[in-house]
Design an enzyme around this catalytic site. Structure first.
Site, PDB file in Angstrom:
ATOM      1  N   HIS A  30       0.788  -1.190   0.115  1.00 37.33           N
ATOM      2  CA  HIS A  30       0.006  -0.062  -0.171  1.00 37.33           C
ATOM      3  C   HIS A  30       0.790   1.081  -0.019  1.00 37.33           C
ATOM      4  O   HIS A  30       1.996   1.203   0.471  1.00 37.33           O
ATOM      5  CB  HIS A  30      -0.772   0.077   1.308  1.00 37.33           C
ATOM      6  CG  HIS A  30      -1.736   1.097   1.446  1.00 37.33           C
ATOM      7  ND1 HIS A  30      -1.607   2.293   1.782  1.00 37.33           N
ATOM      8  CD2 HIS A  30      -3.189   0.939   1.383  1.00 37.33           C
ATOM      9  CE1 HIS A  30      -2.793   3.082   1.775  1.00 37.33           C
ATOM     10  NE2 HIS A  30      -3.821   2.173   1.448  1.00 37.33           N
TER      11      HIS A  30
ATOM     12  N   ASP B 117       3.480  -3.810   7.644  1.00 39.74           N
ATOM     13  CA  ASP B 117       2.044  -3.101   7.755  1.00 39.74           C
ATOM     14  C   ASP B 117       0.852  -4.269   8.097  1.00 39.74           C
ATOM     15  O   ASP B 117       0.594  -5.078   7.103  1.00 39.74           O
ATOM     16  CB  ASP B 117       1.605  -2.551   6.183  1.00 39.74           C
ATOM     17  CG  ASP B 117       0.510  -2.189   5.912  1.00 39.74           C
ATOM     18  OD1 ASP B 117      -0.430  -2.399   6.759  1.00 39.74           O
ATOM     19  OD2 ASP B 117       0.303  -1.751   4.643  1.00 39.74           O
TER      20      ASP B 117
ATOM     21  N   GLN C 177      -4.282  -5.098   7.168  1.00 45.56           N
ATOM     22  CA  GLN C 177      -5.108  -6.174   6.651  1.00 45.56           C
ATOM     23  C   GLN C 177      -5.029  -7.471   7.317  1.00 45.56           C
ATOM     24  O   GLN C 177      -5.713  -8.316   6.907  1.00 45.56           O
ATOM     25  CB  GLN C 177      -5.041  -6.219   5.152  1.00 45.56           C
ATOM     26  CG  GLN C 177      -5.088  -4.763   4.079  1.00 45.56           C
ATOM     27  CD  GLN C 177      -6.626  -4.468   4.181  1.00 45.56           C
ATOM     28  OE1 GLN C 177      -7.620  -5.215   4.523  1.00 45.56           O
ATOM     29  NE2 GLN C 177      -6.692  -3.247   3.934  1.00 45.56           N
TER      30      GLN C 177
ATOM     31  N   LYS D  73     -10.433  -0.425  10.736  1.00 43.62           N
ATOM     32  CA  LYS D  73     -10.763  -1.675   9.710  1.00 43.62           C
ATOM     33  C   LYS D  73     -11.133  -2.734  10.674  1.00 43.62           C
ATOM     34  O   LYS D  73     -11.359  -3.952  10.252  1.00 43.62           O
ATOM     35  CB  LYS D  73      -9.508  -2.148   8.914  1.00 43.62           C
ATOM     36  CG  LYS D  73      -9.057  -0.867   7.991  1.00 43.62           C
ATOM     37  CD  LYS D  73      -7.988  -1.391   7.119  1.00 43.62           C
ATOM     38  CE  LYS D  73      -7.130  -0.346   6.527  1.00 43.62           C
ATOM     39  NZ  LYS D  73      -7.977   0.313   5.344  1.00 43.62           N
TER      40      LYS D  73
ATOM     41  N   CYS E 259      -4.538   2.350  -3.634  1.00 41.17           N
ATOM     42  CA  CYS E 259      -3.581   3.082  -3.072  1.00 41.17           C
ATOM     43  C   CYS E 259      -2.127   2.021  -3.301  1.00 41.17           C
ATOM     44  O   CYS E 259      -1.510   2.111  -2.475  1.00 41.17           O
ATOM     45  CB  CYS E 259      -3.742   3.175  -1.310  1.00 41.17           C
ATOM     46  SG  CYS E 259      -5.055   4.599  -1.373  1.00 41.17           S
TER      47      CYS E 259
END
Lengths: 156, 421
Positions: free
Chosen positions: B119, B196, B199, B222, B361
């Site tokens: 991302h 990251d 997700q 999220k 993104c």
């Protein structure tokens, strides 16, 4: 579904599948890029001006059916017009796709043909798809190579 | 027949909009009532500025903030809760590391390694750090099915590599990165691993101690929490050696006229009045997810993902991106021949189906895939088979609208698109 039928009417789908005046213009007097970094749409518009008049106009673009059909319809509508007439037409077009004025009948000259895009007015987040090529055309005529980002407030 | 359970009733927005098929949880998740209640309860009973006033209400707010940190740390299996820094979210967390750690540890000639999956939030900060420090910036390419190519990663990492920044789960394709292999490769040259986790945190069990990475960033919004709260988990010795990221209240120990000393972890990295209400709500969100069980969350989403892949893949003209359902999270990225993703999203929206359309993104990834945009459906605990049905039906409607009925269902008589609804 009826709003969708109105948005994606056969004229739009036809211009999307077989865009008119597609490809670079070899003897262009100006060109400009329009892009929307939020959705990735890009369009480049070339113009050949003869005096004050648009003698020829071409485009290349990647994007949705609305942006491609709008660019294609635009090229068919502005040939032979003066820069001032193009500006007037662009203003009228913007008023129609934003729903500020009702769409003129198809028989009503250049604006009547552009009114095939009037269904966009029911889909506010798609307005910038329809106006992207017009911003690029304006910049190409004005001699500014980068039309930047029109109305890039909403990511579709 | 599928028997996947749905928790739709826990989410007020989805209850109020029964026709809505929300398939954009990779962008942000809807909020369960227990989270909204917890935030309201906090503001109605315990709100004041923490770490400040010498009165009971402020002490209560401080306690709520502390308890929230403990609860969120426990969710990630983090024993030392002071190593969880509350931030605005993944983007701020990653910028914190790239700035506070990166500007002081990356030198000219060093190397920074990222992957093609990243991302922009885990790509641009490192790219800019490399430019600012005169370091090399390497992008590890992917296998044909959209996974980080571990062999290429092994070759990209050298003794000059200072940091390997990688998505645990790709937001655009759903690909799950085998962090154990990445960490082993980075460890062999003494490079840091920055993950990251935006997700992965909402969608699978994350045991931070077992992952053995140096930094893990995540976003509350999220996971069912409000926007504006998230976190960064880091190794204590690295966090303690790092200079602060922002200066202000709360993060100081003693402010002299010429010098200032810093507060202890986690406060050193939390300048200003913190988002206590957000932290309290985030703690409620992880309690909600824990009550379901992250293994069950993963199983549920995997079932829906496999279903969507199979049914979309069976439609002519639909192209799917990314690996099989066992190696991806609840994300299905696809394109439909002759229909741009934005047009598809508009048409799906008319049937109440919310999908993302665009570059997600992740422009470096989409460039490599050779597409300017994909449509992306993503799942969470509230989705069920009816959402997959609506998605597939919407794609067929779009094909009918653009190409006429014959392309979609050969052998059936021609009919207007509206008749199929």
């Amino acid at each position: 579904m009826s709003d969708l039928r109105e948005l994606y009417q056969s004229v739009i789908l036809d211009h999307n599948r077989a865009p008119r005046n597609y490809g670079p213009l070899a003897d262009a007097t100006g060109h400009a890029e329009g892009r929307n970094p939020l959705c990735g749409d890009e369009v480049t518009v070339w113009v050949r001006m003869e005096g004050e008049r648009v003698a020829d106009v071409h485009f290349v673009g990647t994007g949705c059916a609305i942006s491609k059909a709008s660019a294609s319809l635009m090229t068919t509508a502005v040939k032979g017009k003066t820069a001032a007439e193009v500006t007037t037409l662009a203003d009228q077009f913007r008023a129609v796709v934003t729903g500020q004025v009702p769409a003129p009948p198809p028989s009503d000259g250049a604006m009547g043909r552009l009114a095939a895009l009037s269904g966009v007015s029911r889909f506010p987040i798609r307005v910038k798809c329809a106006t992207l090529a017009w911003h690029a055309l304006h910049a190409a005529i004005a001699g500014a190579p980068d039309a930047g980002v029109p109305d890039a407030r909403v990511s579709p | 027949m599928t028997t996947v359970m749905t928790r739709r009733a826990d989410f007020p927005l989805l209850v109020r909009q029964p026709g809505l098929h929300y398939l954009d949880s990779a962008a942000t998740a809807q909020k369960p009532a227990v989270v909204l209640d917890a935030e309201r309860e906090f503001y109605e009973t315990s709100y004041a500025n923490p770490h400040r006033g010498a009165y009971a209400l402020s002490a209560r707010a401080t306690e709520c903030y502390h308890d929230a940190r403990t609860g969120v740390a426990r969710f990630f299996g983090l024993r030392d809760a002071a190593c969880l820094i509350f931030t605005r979210g993944t983007t701020e967390s990653l910028n914190l590391v790239a700035t506070a750690w990166g500007m002081h540890n990356v030198r000219p000639g060093d190397e920074i390694v990222v992957t093609r999956l990243e991302h922009h939030a885990n790509f641009v900060p490192w790219q800019q750090l490399a430019l600012a420090r005169g370091a090399a910036f390497r992008i590890v390419e992917l296998t044909p099915d959209g996974r980080v190519d571990i062999d290429l990663l092994r070759h990209a990492v050298t003794p000059r590599t200072k940091v390997v920044a990688v998505a645990h789960v790709s937001n655009a394709l759903g690909t799950i990165t085998p962090l154990g292999e990445v960490a082993a490769i980075a460890r062999s040259v003494g490079a840091l691993v920055v993950v990251d986790g935006a997700q992965s945190a909402p969608h699978m069990a994350v045991d931070i101690e077992a992952l053995d990475v140096d930094f893990y960033a995540f976003s509350g919004h999220k996971m069912g929490a409000p926007t504006g709260i998230g976190g960064l988990i880091g190794r204590r010795e690295i966090l303690e050696a790092m200079p602060p990221y922002q200066m202000g209240g709360d993060m100081i120990e003693v402010v002299g006229d010429e010098r200032t000393s810093w507060n202890v972890l986690p406060h050193k990295f939390e300048a200003g009045t913190p988002n206590v209400g957000g932290a309290v709500a985030l703690a409620a969100a992880v309690r909600y997810l824990t009550s379901i069980g992250m293994t069950e969350v993963r199983r549920h989403e995997q079932t829906l993902t496999a279903m969507a892949i199979e049914r979309l893949g069976a439609l002519p003209g639909v192209r799917l991106y990314g690996p099989d359902a066992t190696r991806r999270s609840g994300v299905v990225s696809f394109t439909v021949d002759g229909i741009h993703a934005h047009d598809l999203a508009t048409i799906l929206d008319q049937e109440g189906v919310c999908v993302r359309a665009g570059h997600h993104c992740a422009q470096p990834l989409l460039r490599r895939l050779g597409v300017s945009a994909t449509a992306r459906a993503s799942f969470f605990v509230y989705n069920d088979a009816a959402d997959v049905d609506a998605l597939v039906s919407g794609v067929r409607s779009a094909q009918t609208l653009f190409h006429g009925p014959r392309v979609v269902s050969p052998g059936t008589p021609a009919r207007p698109a509206t008749a199929s609804r």
